[in-house]
Design an enzyme around this catalytic site. Structure first.
Site, PDB file in Angstrom:
ATOM      1  N   ASP A 107      39.956  50.622  25.228  1.00 55.01           N
ATOM      2  CA  ASP A 107      39.509  51.068  26.548  1.00 55.01           C
ATOM      3  C   ASP A 107      40.599  50.744  27.561  1.00 55.01           C
ATOM      4  O   ASP A 107      41.487  51.544  27.817  1.00 55.01           O
ATOM      5  CB  ASP A 107      38.166  50.398  26.858  1.00 55.01           C
ATOM      6  CG  ASP A 107      37.516  50.938  28.114  1.00 55.01           C
ATOM      7  OD1 ASP A 107      37.835  52.081  28.499  1.00 55.01           O
ATOM      8  OD2 ASP A 107      36.704  50.227  28.719  1.00 55.01           O
ATOM      9  N   PHE A 129      30.698  56.051  28.785  1.00 58.45           N
ATOM     10  CA  PHE A 129      30.400  54.905  27.926  1.00 58.45           C
ATOM     11  C   PHE A 129      29.717  55.432  26.678  1.00 58.45           C
ATOM     12  O   PHE A 129      28.747  56.178  26.758  1.00 58.45           O
ATOM     13  CB  PHE A 129      29.502  53.898  28.650  1.00 58.45           C
ATOM     14  CG  PHE A 129      29.452  52.584  27.932  1.00 58.45           C
ATOM     15  CD1 PHE A 129      30.434  51.624  28.156  1.00 58.45           C
ATOM     16  CD2 PHE A 129      28.454  52.307  27.016  1.00 58.45           C
ATOM     17  CE1 PHE A 129      30.426  50.419  27.470  1.00 58.45           C
ATOM     18  CE2 PHE A 129      28.428  51.101  26.324  1.00 58.45           C
ATOM     19  CZ  PHE A 129      29.422  50.154  26.561  1.00 58.45           C
TER      20      PHE A 129
HETATM   21  P1  IMP Z   1      39.352  46.807  26.308  1.00 59.12           P
HETATM   22  O1  IMP Z   1      39.799  45.368  26.237  1.00 59.12           O
HETATM   23  O2  IMP Z   1      39.094  47.256  27.700  1.00 59.12           O
HETATM   24  O3  IMP Z   1      40.281  47.759  25.577  1.00 59.12           O
HETATM   25  O4  IMP Z   1      37.901  46.868  25.679  1.00 59.12           O
HETATM   26  C1  IMP Z   1      37.720  46.938  24.320  1.00 59.12           C
HETATM   27  C2  IMP Z   1      36.302  46.567  23.962  1.00 59.12           C
HETATM   28  O5  IMP Z   1      35.361  46.939  24.983  1.00 59.12           O
HETATM   29  C3  IMP Z   1      35.894  47.344  22.741  1.00 59.12           C
HETATM   30  O6  IMP Z   1      36.269  46.680  21.558  1.00 59.12           O
HETATM   31  C4  IMP Z   1      34.410  47.478  22.926  1.00 59.12           C
HETATM   32  O7  IMP Z   1      33.740  46.361  22.382  1.00 59.12           O
HETATM   33  C5  IMP Z   1      34.204  47.511  24.420  1.00 59.12           C
HETATM   34  N1  IMP Z   1      34.050  48.878  24.935  1.00 59.12           N
HETATM   35  C6  IMP Z   1      34.883  49.556  25.737  1.00 59.12           C
HETATM   36  N2  IMP Z   1      34.419  50.795  26.000  1.00 59.12           N
HETATM   37  C7  IMP Z   1      33.258  50.909  25.342  1.00 59.12           C
HETATM   38  C8  IMP Z   1      32.275  51.978  25.202  1.00 59.12           C
HETATM   39  O8  IMP Z   1      32.386  53.099  25.742  1.00 59.12           O
HETATM   40  N3  IMP Z   1      31.198  51.693  24.433  1.00 59.12           N
HETATM   41  C9  IMP Z   1      31.013  50.501  23.798  1.00 59.12           C
HETATM   42  N4  IMP Z   1      31.901  49.487  23.893  1.00 59.12           N
HETATM   43  C10 IMP Z   1      33.013  49.686  24.655  1.00 59.12           C
END
Ligand code: IMP
Ligand code: MG
Length: 225
Positions: free
Chosen positions: A154, A201
């Protein structure tokens, strides 16, 4: 007879989605609470069951068939790239567990599996960028060919953190395989990436909102109320 069974299954499935299989859950909580009680009465905590998040499951973004087809392609790519080696797949719990289990079976090489669990200090739908290792690897990765398996990139902060932590342990190689990459995070550095994903999401195929909907077989939009 058969029609009856189908009807019962449909009712059962929709109730499961809404209420998270209450009987299994209560049983599991009873078991966990019992174990904790035996280990340390003072520290015993009874896990709480998260409420069904306010919102609804919306459109399917990636259908089960498309997930299966893309995972097969990723498995074939990894098979070709790691000939003669035995990669260690490191899954990031809990979100990657479904993807990782399909991916491992799509790779036509001997693989080893290990898992890490991290927790971000953000809320359930945003990432704070501060990551804590909740469960570390059991495997010494020095000299190993490591493929870090993530559900979704994300902001990329979780991945950046894990890449640096694992990189410090001197693996022979370290690559990232992410099922989903948020549009805008394409320079995530994931060598293997399943699908780009819009800003919505999403839940299903391992991904959750407050521990719900991981069991859905497709990637679907969660629409908060
Ligand atoms: P990042 O550190 O922002 O890249 O977030 C990664 C983590 O956030 C992922 O491993 C997910 O657990 C959670 N995450 C981010 N976006 C989503 C989504 O749309 N649905 C569910 N979990 C998400
Ligand atoms: Mg999550």
């Amino acid at each position: 007879m058969e029609a009856d069974t189908t009807r019962r299954d449909e009712v059962g499935t929709s109730q499961s989605v809404l209420f998270g299989r209450p009987r299994h859950r209560d049983f599991a909580i009873g078991v966990i609470a019992g174990i904790q009680h035996t280990i340390d009465r003072a520290a015993a905590t009874v896990p709480t069951v998260s409420d069904v998040p306010a919102g609804s499951i919306g459109r399917t973004i990636i259908a089960a068939d498309d997930l299966a087809a893309r995972v097969a392609e990723l498995g074939a790519e990894i098979t070709a790239d790691y000939q003669g080696r035995r990669p260690l797949l490191v899954g990031v719990l809990k979100g990657a567990f479904v993807f990782m289990s399909d991916l491992a079976r799509a790779i036509d090489l001997p693989v080893e599996l290990d898992f890490m669990a991290v927790s971000s200090y953000g809320t359930s739908t945003t990432s704070s960028g501060v990551v804590r290792i909740v469960k570390d690897l059991e495997t010494d990765i020095e000299g190993r060919d490591v493929i870090l398996v993530e559900d979704i990139v994300d902001s990329g902060l979780t991945l950046a953190y894990l890449r640096s932590v694992l990189g410090d342990r001197r693996p022979a190689s370290l690559e990232i395989c992410a099922l989903l990459v948020r549009e805008g995070a394409e320079d995530s550095g994931a060598r293997y990436a399943g699908f780009p994903i819009p800003p919505d999401f999403v839940v299903g195929y391992g991904l959750d909102v407050a521990e719900h909907y991981r069991e859905l077989d497709a990637i679907r939009v969660f629409e908060p109320e």
